[in-house]
Design a protein around this motif. Structure first.
Motif, mmCIF file in Angstrom:
data_model
loop_
_atom_site.group_PDB
_atom_site.id
_atom_site.type_symbol
_atom_site.label_atom_id
_atom_site.label_comp_id
_atom_site.label_asym_id
_atom_site.label_seq_id
_atom_site.Cartn_x
_atom_site.Cartn_y
_atom_site.Cartn_z
ATOM 1 N N MET A 1 31.440 33.331 31.979
ATOM 2 C CA MET A 1 32.201 34.339 32.718
ATOM 3 C C MET A 1 33.079 33.652 33.752
ATOM 4 O O MET A 1 32.637 32.767 34.479
ATOM 5 C CB MET A 1 31.255 35.315 33.437
ATOM 6 C CG MET A 1 31.983 36.374 34.266
ATOM 7 S SD MET A 1 30.874 37.415 35.229
ATOM 8 C CE MET A 1 30.434 36.323 36.572
ATOM 9 N N LYS A 2 34.349 34.082 33.792
ATOM 10 C CA LYS A 2 35.262 33.524 34.780
ATOM 11 C C LYS A 2 36.298 34.594 35.141
ATOM 12 O O LYS A 2 36.837 35.263 34.252
ATOM 13 C CB LYS A 2 35.951 32.279 34.209
ATOM 14 C CG LYS A 2 36.776 31.487 35.214
ATOM 15 C CD LYS A 2 37.310 30.221 34.552
ATOM 16 C CE LYS A 2 38.105 29.380 35.539
ATOM 17 N NZ LYS A 2 38.630 28.149 34.911
ATOM 18 N N PHE A 3 36.526 34.788 36.440
ATOM 19 C CA PHE A 3 37.525 35.779 36.839
ATOM 20 C C PHE A 3 38.149 35.407 38.179
ATOM 21 O O PHE A 3 37.592 34.630 38.963
ATOM 22 C CB PHE A 3 36.903 37.186 36.922
ATOM 23 C CG PHE A 3 35.813 37.341 37.938
ATOM 24 C CD1 PHE A 3 36.091 37.659 39.266
ATOM 25 C CD2 PHE A 3 34.469 37.178 37.582
ATOM 26 C CE1 PHE A 3 35.070 37.811 40.212
ATOM 27 C CE2 PHE A 3 33.445 37.321 38.514
ATOM 28 C CZ PHE A 3 33.753 37.634 39.836
ATOM 29 N N LYS A 4 39.325 36.007 38.424
ATOM 30 C CA LYS A 4 39.995 35.892 39.718
ATOM 31 C C LYS A 4 40.116 37.291 40.316
ATOM 32 O O LYS A 4 40.342 38.264 39.586
ATOM 33 C CB LYS A 4 41.398 35.279 39.547
ATOM 34 C CG LYS A 4 41.400 33.823 39.162
ATOM 35 C CD LYS A 4 42.832 33.311 39.029
ATOM 36 C CE LYS A 4 42.842 31.826 38.641
ATOM 37 N NZ LYS A 4 44.227 31.338 38.442
ATOM 38 N N ILE A 5 39.983 37.365 41.632
ATOM 39 C CA ILE A 5 40.006 38.670 42.293
ATOM 40 C C ILE A 5 40.466 38.509 43.741
ATOM 41 O O ILE A 5 40.279 37.433 44.338
ATOM 42 C CB ILE A 5 38.596 39.329 42.226
ATOM 43 C CG1 ILE A 5 38.648 40.787 42.680
ATOM 44 C CG2 ILE A 5 37.565 38.540 43.032
ATOM 45 C CD1 ILE A 5 37.370 41.567 42.405
ATOM 46 N N GLN A 6 41.071 39.548 44.278
ATOM 47 C CA GLN A 6 41.430 39.546 45.693
ATOM 48 C C GLN A 6 40.154 39.630 46.543
ATOM 49 O O GLN A 6 39.270 40.437 46.254
ATOM 50 C CB GLN A 6 42.342 40.737 46.016
ATOM 51 C CG GLN A 6 43.733 40.642 45.426
ATOM 52 C CD GLN A 6 44.528 39.484 46.022
ATOM 53 O OE1 GLN A 6 44.631 39.347 47.230
ATOM 54 N NE2 GLN A 6 45.066 38.629 45.149
ATOM 55 N N ARG A 7 40.081 38.806 47.558
ATOM 56 C CA ARG A 7 38.871 38.751 48.398
ATOM 57 C C ARG A 7 38.501 40.139 48.948
ATOM 58 O O ARG A 7 37.334 40.553 48.874
ATOM 59 C CB ARG A 7 39.100 37.781 49.558
ATOM 60 C CG ARG A 7 37.910 37.667 50.530
ATOM 61 C CD ARG A 7 38.330 36.914 51.788
ATOM 62 N NE ARG A 7 39.432 37.601 52.444
ATOM 63 C CZ ARG A 7 40.349 36.994 53.215
ATOM 64 N NH1 ARG A 7 40.285 35.698 53.423
ATOM 65 N NH2 ARG A 7 41.312 37.693 53.767
ATOM 66 N N ASP A 8 39.484 40.851 49.513
ATOM 67 C CA ASP A 8 39.177 42.143 50.142
ATOM 68 C C ASP A 8 38.673 43.164 49.126
ATOM 69 O O ASP A 8 37.820 43.991 49.439
ATOM 70 C CB ASP A 8 40.414 42.694 50.863
ATOM 71 C CG ASP A 8 40.778 41.850 52.085
ATOM 72 O OD1 ASP A 8 39.956 40.990 52.465
ATOM 73 O OD2 ASP A 8 41.871 42.050 52.638
ATOM 74 N N HIS A 9 39.205 43.096 47.898
ATOM 75 C CA HIS A 9 38.739 44.017 46.853
ATOM 76 C C HIS A 9 37.298 43.701 46.453
ATOM 77 O O HIS A 9 36.488 44.602 46.206
ATOM 78 C CB HIS A 9 39.654 43.941 45.631
ATOM 79 C CG HIS A 9 41.076 44.304 45.930
ATOM 80 N ND1 HIS A 9 42.130 43.932 45.119
ATOM 81 C CD2 HIS A 9 41.626 44.992 46.963
ATOM 82 C CE1 HIS A 9 43.259 44.378 45.645
ATOM 83 N NE2 HIS A 9 42.980 45.027 46.759
ATOM 84 N N PHE A 10 36.988 42.406 46.386
ATOM 85 C CA PHE A 10 35.627 41.974 46.047
ATOM 86 C C PHE A 10 34.659 42.434 47.144
ATOM 87 O O PHE A 10 33.581 42.974 46.859
ATOM 88 C CB PHE A 10 35.606 40.450 45.904
ATOM 89 C CG PHE A 10 34.474 39.905 45.077
ATOM 90 C CD1 PHE A 10 33.595 40.744 44.395
ATOM 91 C CD2 PHE A 10 34.275 38.526 44.972
ATOM 92 C CE1 PHE A 10 32.554 40.235 43.632
ATOM 93 C CE2 PHE A 10 33.233 38.005 44.217
ATOM 94 C CZ PHE A 10 32.375 38.862 43.541
ATOM 95 N N VAL A 11 35.042 42.235 48.396
ATOM 96 C CA VAL A 11 34.206 42.670 49.535
ATOM 97 C C VAL A 11 33.982 44.176 49.481
ATOM 98 O O VAL A 11 32.863 44.669 49.654
ATOM 99 C CB VAL A 11 34.852 42.268 50.882
ATOM 100 C CG1 VAL A 11 34.139 42.949 52.052
ATOM 101 C CG2 VAL A 11 34.816 40.761 51.069
#
Length: 375
Positions: free
Chosen positions: A1-11
């Motif tokens: 599994m590998k993904f990229k995401i905006q920090r604030d969205h992840f939080v």
């Protein structure tokens, strides 16, 4: 599994599911969040076996897959990351590599196969409602839930689907709050359940960010599917799915508590009365935790007193021409409904110093409050 995401969205996503996890989980896996990446979405799930929650957020998924990671530690780390973009790589074993800017973390996890699945449903009662309606109804009654574990049947909000309406009730034995809303209910779809206090709290947090809400329940559990509105490119939480056990047992006959008759009824400005009660309560103490309401000649006087602090007196003009009546209440039992409602004007009904007081609105709401002995 590998993904990229905006920090604030992840939080934001982790925050939605964090509170379900207890500080003392019975199994290590119950301290973890199940992270599953597929398509263009990330699914985050936590459970304590009584209550489970799953939310979906947008992400750039490079490789599909899943892992479970300690949710509180993960949320703390993600919140502290230096860059707005975060990359998570869990391709090798049960370990996730988290990179952002110049930061790199390796977090030990547990295989997703060990995570207990959220229950699925059969023989369902299904209702589609507006989120803002349910949120308003919950807030207008949930303060009256009992926190006494010996009276576990009252540790929640009672949902009743029947008689062409949805009714919500909460009581702790000293006050009772009830609200209702017209709803199309068929004979086959009618039913009721007690929603546990913990689930009520999490549901109130999740509601109000979108329009639609789907409620599905059986004799043992209930699920809430919450669609969250927002631009497709916003990356914020897309949906929240909350599934909970219900409190088993029969809710007491709450209609017996509602006074059949009251002798007087006054119309009051809700915010003004809340301010007066709050000020009057400033001189009360744990031993003398009551305020006195005195009604006479178009005047409502609210007073508080205690040997430790002294006295307070508030007065507000009302339309009242009956005889003098004095009755005492716990000030916080008066304040809770006054603060929870949105109506500018509400009605207060009463009889005498030994009878309960009742707040009502023109909508289908009432709150019965038992009086205290006048000192």
């Amino acid at each position: 599994m590998k993904f990229k995401i905006q920090r604030d969205h992840f939080v934001n996503g982790l925050q939605q599911v964090l509170n379900v996890v207890g500080t003392r989980a019975t199994m290590p896996i119950l301290s973890n969040v199940l992270i599953q990446a597929e398509g263009d979405q990330l699914s985050l799930t936590t459970t304590n076996l009584d209550l489970g929650i799953r939310c979906q957020i947008k992400a750039e998924v490079l490789n599909a897959g899943g892992i479970t990671l300690p949710v509180r530690k993960l949320a703390t780390i993600v919140r502290a990351l230096p860059d707005s973009e975060v990359e998570v790589d869990a391709s090798s074993g049960n370990q996730a590599k988290i990179t952002s800017g110049g930061s790199l973390f390796r977090i030990m996890g547990i295989a997703q196969e060990e995570f207990p699945p959220l229950p699925s449903f059969a023989d369902q009662h299904v209702f589609n409602l507006k989120q803002e309606d349910i949120l308003g109804m919950l807030k207008s009654v949930s303060y009256a839930m009992s926190s006494d574990e010996n009276r576990y049947i009252l540790n929640g909000v009672y949902f009743v689907f029947g008689d062409e309406k949805l009714t919500l009730v909460a009581t702790d034995g000293r006050r009772l709050a009830l609200t209702g809303k017209e709803l199309e209910v068929t004979e086959e779809n009618a039913g009721h359940f007690i929603l546990p206090a913990k689930t009520v709290t999490e549901l109130e947090k999740a509601l109000g960010q979108g329009e639609e809400l789907k409620i599905t329940f059986t004799d043992r559990q209930v699920a809430f599917e919450i669609r969250i509105s927002g631009d497709d490119d916003s990356g914020l939480v897309d949906s929240v799915y909350l599934v909970s056990k219900i409190v088993e047992g029969n809710y007491p006959n709450y209609r017996q508590v509602i006074p059949k008759e009251t002798e007087s009824r006054i119309k009051i400005e809700r915010e003004l009365m809340a301010e007066c009660v709050q000020r009057a309560a400033l001189v009360t103490s744990d031993k003398n935790n009551s305020v006195k309401l005195k009604l006479a000649d178009n005047l409502l006087e609210i007073s508080g007193s205690s040997p430790e602090y002294g006295e307070s007196h508030e007065s507000m003009a009302i339309a009242y021409e009956g005889g003098e009546v004095q009755v005492a209440f716990n000030p916080y039992f008066l304040l809770d409904p006054l603060k929870a409602l949105n109506a500018d004007e509400i009605y207060f009904e009463f009889k005498d110093e030994l009878s309960p007081g009742v707040f009502k609105t023109l909508d289908d709401f009432l709150c019965v409050i038992m009086p205290l002995r006048l000192s």
